[in-house]
Design an enzyme around this catalytic site. Structure first.
Site, PDB file in Angstrom:
ATOM      1  N   SER A 152      33.153  13.374 -10.775  1.00 42.03           N
ATOM      2  CA  SER A 152      32.591  13.803 -12.052  1.00 42.03           C
ATOM      3  C   SER A 152      33.360  13.184 -13.220  1.00 42.03           C
ATOM      4  CB  SER A 152      32.588  15.332 -12.112  1.00 42.03           C
ATOM      5  OG  SER A 152      31.830  15.800 -13.190  1.00 42.03           O
ATOM      6  N   ASP A 251      21.576  16.334  -9.080  1.00 44.86           N
ATOM      7  CA  ASP A 251      22.634  16.253 -10.083  1.00 44.86           C
ATOM      8  C   ASP A 251      22.094  15.545 -11.321  1.00 44.86           C
ATOM      9  OD1 ASP A 251      24.928  15.852 -11.565  1.00 44.86           O
ATOM     10  OD2 ASP A 251      26.019  14.797  -9.993  1.00 44.86           O
ATOM     11  N   HIS A 281      25.686  18.803  -7.955  1.00 40.97           N
ATOM     12  CA  HIS A 281      26.935  18.422  -8.596  1.00 40.97           C
ATOM     13  C   HIS A 281      28.008  19.446  -8.217  1.00 40.97           C
ATOM     14  CE1 HIS A 281      29.186  16.176 -11.661  1.00 40.97           C
ATOM     15  NE2 HIS A 281      29.846  17.317 -11.820  1.00 40.97           N
TER      16      HIS A 281
END
Length: 308
Positions: A152, A251, A281
């Site tokens: 991320s 995501d 995610h």
């Protein structure tokens, strides 16, 4: 296609209440840390180090697989929107990563926004990487097989670090692993990527939350035009490491991560791109028994086997 209920339930257990990130970022930070707390001390070898950069200290934690050996290294940058997360909240992830990849994992506790805005986090990650690549005796790790990896926001930092390392020419990154990375500068309804609209409201990470995190991370609006802030906008992606990009089907960051891989490939780099089916995610923080996590590590290990 509805997402696997087991995965959704597990990720919600690792998540936290929906709050206004910009108004309550400290609360958000505390909730994330509690949700990912490592209650039981695992059976692993770990020790802490400190890297000094100008007027502050960068803590790092080193995780080693069981047994003796000349292990290669994963230099890891955690996720959390540049605002949350730390080396404690990622203990479980790094423990599993070291055990499942048979790599030494070095986790970086970089400075967080909004107390420390762009490029503070990147500067910390770069300094740890520079130290590891050029003064590896400080870690007592005499092994040049180093891969940088992040998930991320950590994937964003890894990608930006590779660009910065190329530009500064102080050391060379040979390989990087980007797990559902943030690479672009617009996550509003005006984003060119369908996954922002398709997955931006009904899943754990919302497009609004991404926008809030980026607002807290940036120092000025000019930052959105800086490739170290949003690597996908770079006009020069040449001479980048061999890259593995792993995205998640549900995501909002999915498409920009995959587009970054395609752009790297078009610039002449060696890139592998995988999309984890039914992945949300944050799935990388789930226990390894989950199919999405198991597949992710299978892909990672295949990549590491090819490059090491």
């Amino acid at each position: 296609m509805p997402i696997n209920k087991v995965v959704r339930t597990a990720l919600k257990a690792l998540s936290y209440a929906e709050i206004d990130v910009k108004k309550n970022y400290r609360l958000q930070r505390n909730l994330v840390n509690l949700a990912h707390r490592h209650y039981m001390k695992p059976f692993y070898r770990a020790w802490d180090h400190k890297i000094y950069l100008e007027d502050h200290i960068i803590p790092v934690r080193v995780f080693s697989p069981d047994g003796e050996g000349d292990y290669p290294v994963l230099l890891f940058f955690h996720g959390g929107g540049w605002v949350t997360g730390n080396i404690d909240s990622y203990n479980k992830v790094c423990t599993n990563m070291s055990r499942l990849t048979k790599h030494i994992v070095i986790s970086v506790d970089y400075r967080l926004a909004p107390e420390h805005r762009f490029p503070a986090a990147l500067e910390d990650c770069y300094e740890v990487a520079r130290t590891l690549f050029t003064k590896e005796e400080l870690f007592k790790i005499y092994n040049k097989r180093i891969t940088i990896i992040g998930d991320s926001a950590g994937g964003n930092l890894a990608a930006a670090l590779s660009l910065m390392a190329r530009d500064k020419k102080e050391f060379k990154v040979d390989r990087q692993i980007l797990i559902y990375p943030a690479t672009y500068n617009d996550h509003s309804d005006k984003s060119p990527f369908p996954s922002i609209v398709e997955n931006g409201k009904d899943y754990l990470l919302t497009s609004k939350k991404i926008c809030d995190y980026m607002d807290l991370y940036m120092k000025s609006r000019d930052d959105i035009n800086n490739p170290y802030f949003a690597p996908l906008i770079s006009n020069d992606l040449s001479n980048q490491p061999k890259t593995l990009i792993i995205t998640a089907e549900y995501d909002p960051l999915r498409d920009e991560g995959e587009e970054y891989g395609k752009k790297l490939r078009n610039a002449g780099n060696n890139v592998e791109i995988y999309r984890i089916k039914e992945g949300l995610h944050g799935f990388f923080a789930l226990p390894p028994r989950f199919p999405q996590v198991k597949l992710c590590y299978d892909i990672i290990n295949q990549f590491l086997c090819e490059v090491n």
